[in-house]
Write a protein that holds these residues in place. Structure first.
Motif, PDB file in Angstrom:
ATOM      1  N   ASP A   5      73.457 -87.001 -26.634  1.00 51.66           N
ATOM      2  CA  ASP A   5      71.761 -87.633 -26.076  1.00 51.66           C
ATOM      3  C   ASP A   5      70.920 -87.243 -27.124  1.00 51.66           C
ATOM      4  N   ALA A   6      71.184 -86.391 -28.468  1.00 47.86           N
ATOM      5  CA  ALA A   6      69.373 -86.536 -29.324  1.00 47.86           C
ATOM      6  C   ALA A   6      69.450 -87.114 -30.763  1.00 47.86           C
ATOM      7  N   ALA A   7      68.005 -87.024 -31.142  1.00 49.49           N
ATOM      8  CA  ALA A   7      67.947 -87.820 -31.945  1.00 49.49           C
ATOM      9  C   ALA A   7      66.896 -87.176 -32.762  1.00 49.49           C
ATOM     10  N   TYR A   8      66.422 -87.188 -34.044  1.00 50.73           N
ATOM     11  CA  TYR A   8      66.265 -86.162 -35.201  1.00 50.73           C
ATOM     12  C   TYR A   8      64.993 -87.792 -35.657  1.00 50.73           C
ATOM     13  N   VAL A   9      63.089 -86.979 -35.645  1.00 45.75           N
ATOM     14  CA  VAL A   9      62.523 -87.642 -36.303  1.00 45.75           C
ATOM     15  C   VAL A   9      61.793 -87.655 -37.187  1.00 45.75           C
ATOM     16  N   PHE A  10      61.658 -87.826 -38.368  1.00 46.71           N
ATOM     17  CA  PHE A  10      60.768 -87.192 -39.196  1.00 46.71           C
ATOM     18  C   PHE A  10      59.350 -88.165 -39.423  1.00 46.71           C
ATOM     19  N   ILE A  11      58.495 -87.779 -40.160  1.00 49.99           N
ATOM     20  CA  ILE A  11      57.551 -87.998 -39.799  1.00 49.99           C
ATOM     21  C   ILE A  11      56.190 -87.314 -41.088  1.00 49.99           C
ATOM     22  N   ASN A  12      56.143 -87.859 -41.908  1.00 49.42           N
ATOM     23  CA  ASN A  12      55.288 -88.005 -42.884  1.00 49.42           C
ATOM     24  C   ASN A  12      54.424 -88.484 -43.763  1.00 49.42           C
ATOM     25  N   GLU A  13      54.206 -88.801 -45.181  1.00 46.58           N
ATOM     26  CA  GLU A  13      52.767 -89.086 -45.122  1.00 46.58           C
ATOM     27  C   GLU A  13      53.961 -90.830 -45.575  1.00 46.58           C
ATOM     28  N   GLN A  14      54.705 -90.960 -46.133  1.00 40.81           N
ATOM     29  CA  GLN A  14      55.228 -92.431 -46.419  1.00 40.81           C
ATOM     30  C   GLN A  14      55.581 -92.874 -44.665  1.00 40.81           C
ATOM     31  N   SER A  15      55.480 -92.592 -44.218  1.00 43.99           N
ATOM     32  CA  SER A  15      55.725 -93.098 -42.561  1.00 43.99           C
ATOM     33  C   SER A  15      54.087 -93.646 -42.783  1.00 43.99           C
ATOM     34  N   VAL A  16      53.766 -93.260 -42.919  1.00 43.80           N
ATOM     35  CA  VAL A  16      51.613 -93.685 -42.424  1.00 43.80           C
ATOM     36  C   VAL A  16      51.828 -94.584 -44.183  1.00 43.80           C
ATOM     37  N   GLU A  17      52.557 -94.970 -44.874  1.00 44.99           N
ATOM     38  CA  GLU A  17      51.433 -95.648 -46.298  1.00 44.99           C
ATOM     39  C   GLU A  17      52.554 -96.663 -46.344  1.00 44.99           C
ATOM     40  N   ASN A  18      54.486 -96.888 -45.841  1.00 41.81           N
ATOM     41  CA  ASN A  18      54.920 -98.042 -45.748  1.00 41.81           C
ATOM     42  C   ASN A  18      54.980 -98.344 -44.121  1.00 41.81           C
ATOM     43  N   GLY A  19      54.135 -97.324 -43.573  1.00 48.03           N
ATOM     44  CA  GLY A  19      54.789 -98.130 -41.728  1.00 48.03           C
ATOM     45  C   GLY A  19      55.753 -97.742 -41.218  1.00 48.03           C
ATOM     46  N   LYS A  20      56.947 -96.341 -42.210  1.00 46.32           N
ATOM     47  CA  LYS A  20      58.529 -96.971 -41.231  1.00 46.32           C
ATOM     48  C   LYS A  20      58.420 -95.651 -41.054  1.00 46.32           C
ATOM     49  N   VAL A  21      59.668 -94.822 -39.849  1.00 47.88           N
ATOM     50  CA  VAL A  21      59.805 -93.624 -40.075  1.00 47.88           C
ATOM     51  C   VAL A  21      61.234 -93.856 -39.928  1.00 47.88           C
ATOM     52  N   THR A  22      61.602 -92.202 -40.542  1.00 52.71           N
ATOM     53  CA  THR A  22      63.392 -92.779 -40.379  1.00 52.71           C
ATOM     54  C   THR A  22      63.523 -91.811 -39.324  1.00 52.71           C
ATOM     55  N   VAL A  23      64.362 -92.036 -38.325  1.00 48.58           N
ATOM     56  CA  VAL A  23      65.207 -91.664 -37.104  1.00 48.58           C
ATOM     57  C   VAL A  23      66.896 -92.021 -37.294  1.00 48.58           C
ATOM     58  N   TYR A  24      66.830 -90.126 -37.290  1.00 48.18           N
ATOM     59  CA  TYR A  24      68.485 -90.547 -37.034  1.00 48.18           C
ATOM     60  C   TYR A  24      68.968 -90.093 -35.421  1.00 48.18           C
ATOM     61  N   THR A  25      69.748 -90.635 -35.572  1.00 48.90           N
ATOM     62  CA  THR A  25      70.894 -90.601 -33.755  1.00 48.90           C
ATOM     63  C   THR A  25      71.585 -90.912 -34.170  1.00 48.90           C
ATOM     64  N   ASN A  26      72.874 -90.446 -32.681  1.00 43.18           N
ATOM     65  CA  ASN A  26      74.748 -90.297 -32.878  1.00 43.18           C
ATOM     66  C   ASN A  26      75.207 -91.323 -31.769  1.00 43.18           C
ATOM     67  N   GLU A  27      76.245 -90.901 -31.243  1.00 44.85           N
ATOM     68  CA  GLU A  27      76.900 -92.351 -30.663  1.00 44.85           C
ATOM     69  C   GLU A  27      76.195 -92.305 -29.406  1.00 44.85           C
ATOM     70  N   ASP A  28      75.869 -90.418 -28.659  1.00 43.19           N
ATOM     71  CA  ASP A  28      76.156 -90.032 -27.290  1.00 43.19           C
ATOM     72  C   ASP A  28      74.852 -91.243 -27.112  1.00 43.19           C
ATOM     73  N   THR A  29      73.226 -91.097 -28.033  1.00 43.82           N
ATOM     74  CA  THR A  29      71.989 -91.105 -27.704  1.00 43.82           C
ATOM     75  C   THR A  29      72.479 -92.771 -26.951  1.00 43.82           C
ATOM     76  N   ASP A  30      71.009 -92.808 -26.025  1.00 47.75           N
ATOM     77  CA  ASP A  30      71.047 -93.798 -25.607  1.00 47.75           C
ATOM     78  C   ASP A  30      70.744 -95.027 -26.429  1.00 47.75           C
ATOM     79  N   SER A  31      71.268 -95.856 -25.841  1.00 51.25           N
ATOM     80  CA  SER A  31      71.976 -97.578 -26.367  1.00 51.25           C
ATOM     81  C   SER A  31      70.569 -98.252 -26.656  1.00 51.25           C
TER      82      SER A  31
END
Length: 402
Positions: free
Chosen positions: A95-121
């Motif tokens: 039940d974990a997740a990784y969130v990556f915030i960088n300059e591209q997140s602000v420029e294109n409005g998209k934040v990369t998020v990684y989850t696994n099968e145990d992460t809350d739906s």
């Protein structure tokens, strides 16, 4: 009346000494409580673990993200793990997740998020709360004034202007005030009616054992019939008292609502009157039809149909729930065999009671009780002394006309 009370006392003593009656008296509420409490025994007391959210922040907005996530139950932590290592890291996490915030997140409005099968739906919907600080950075890059930035950041809110229902649903306070007295009256009626069904077997068993002739040598058929009805009524009340004594304390302990305050209201007296009249009506039918059978095991279709009459209110459950004041609900209130159940259900759902309809329905029910008591007396008088076969509907009609 003296002989009637003797018969009633005899029926009460005979059943109270019966092992099957005593076992059923205590076993029924215990089974109810078992089904009520068992789910709590298997329910885990441990609270579900909070989702671990690891944030790789290259923009220095972690404190703002932490403030935005204050309303969630996450365990927010800052991490230096690179995006290429996120999937491998999640393999050993639950039940974990990784969130990556960088300059591209602000420029294109998209934040990369990684989850696994145990992460809350629901995590991917909930993670949107982190968008606020990033939107503010986008606004700052556009060079807007603080007032313009605040207006844009506020966004557009859609408000529902429709009128909400006042009662708030089935378990609202107003609805519970009506349902609890009705439910108690229904339990009273079912308890004494189901106990009263034993009159059916009692009358036929006395015929089979040829005890009826001996009993009728010292009292009249009317005394015997009335004594049975009163005796089984008292047995039903005893059964109800035991049920309440065992179940009510547990309900008061487990359910956080003022049950007694909702229950002890003036309307309860009307509901109990309807329940008692319903019992007297069905009891008259049971004792009369029971006397027409040679043996309970030989009951024919006609006798079986009579035994189903207490369940006839179920025919009106759908219409009554759909419209408690509608035509079908009113019709069910005026038919003697369905009136007790339909009236109790209707009055449990209606905010304002239709007192004129209640008066008419109760009057019809009371008159029906008197009529069926008279008719049952005629049938019982002849049927209790007939041996060898079940009476046909034609024979019963002759006895009534005699």
């Amino acid at each position: 009346m003296r002989n009637t009370m003797k018969v009633a006392k005899w029926e009460i003593k005979r059943n109270m000494k019966s092992k099957s009656f005593i076992i059923g008296l205590f076993l029924t509420p215990i089974i109810f409580l078992a089904f009520f409490l068992l789910p709590d025994l298997f329910r885990s007391d441990e609270e579900p673990a909070a989702t671990k959210v690891y944030v790789n922040d290259e923009l220095g907005v972690y404190e703002q993200l932490e403030a935005a996530a204050a309303s969630t139950e996450w365990q927010l932590e800052e991490t230096q793990i690179a995006e290429s290592e996120a999937e491998a890291a999640l393999e050993v996490e639950e039940d974990a997740a990784y969130v990556f915030i960088n300059e591209q997140s602000v420029e294109n409005g998209k934040v990369t998020v990684y989850t696994n099968e145990d992460t809350d739906s629901g995590f991917m919907e909930e993670v949107q709360v982190l968008s606020g600080p990033l939107q503010m950075m986008q606004i700052e890059q556009l060079g807007l004034t603080p007032e313009e930035a605040g207006m844009v950041a506020q966004g557009i809110v859609f408000e529902d202007a429709s009128v909400e229902a006042e009662d708030g649903g089935l378990f609202s306070e107003g609805m519970l005030e009506r349902i609890i007295p009705g439910a108690f009256a229904a339990v009273v009626m079912l308890s004494i009616v189901f106990t009263g069904m034993a009159i059916f077997q009692s009358a036929s068993q006395e015929k089979k054992d040829k005890i009826a002739e001996i009993i009728l040598s010292s009292l009249t058929p009317a005394d015997l019939m009335q004594g049975k009805i009163i005796g089984y009524f008292v047995l039903g009340i005893i059964q109800l008292i035991v049920y309440v004594a065992i179940i009510l304390p547990v309900l008061l302990w487990k359910i956080d609502m003022p049950i007694m305050e909702y229950l002890l209201v003036p309307e309860l007296a009307v509901l109990l009157l309807i329940a008692v009249l319903g019992y007297l009506l069905y009891a008259a039918l049971f004792v009369g039809i029971g006397a027409t059978m040679a043996d309970i095991s030989t009951a024919g279709n006609f006798q079986g149909l009579v035994m189903m009459l207490p369940f006839s209110p179920f025919l009106f459950i759908g219409p009554v729930f759909s419209d408690p004041s509608g035509f079908w609900a009113q019709l069910g209130s005026y038919i003697p065999f369905t009136s007790p159940g339909v009236l109790i259900l209707r009055l449990s759902l209606l905010e304002e009671w239709p007192w004129v309809e209640i008066g008419i329905a109760v009057a019809i029910l009371a008159i029906s009780v008197w009529v069926f008591m008279k008719l049952a007396g005629k049938v019982f008088k002849t049927g209790i002394l007939m041996y060898g076969k079940n009476a046909t509907p034609g024979e019963i009609w002759k006895w009534i006309r005699a």
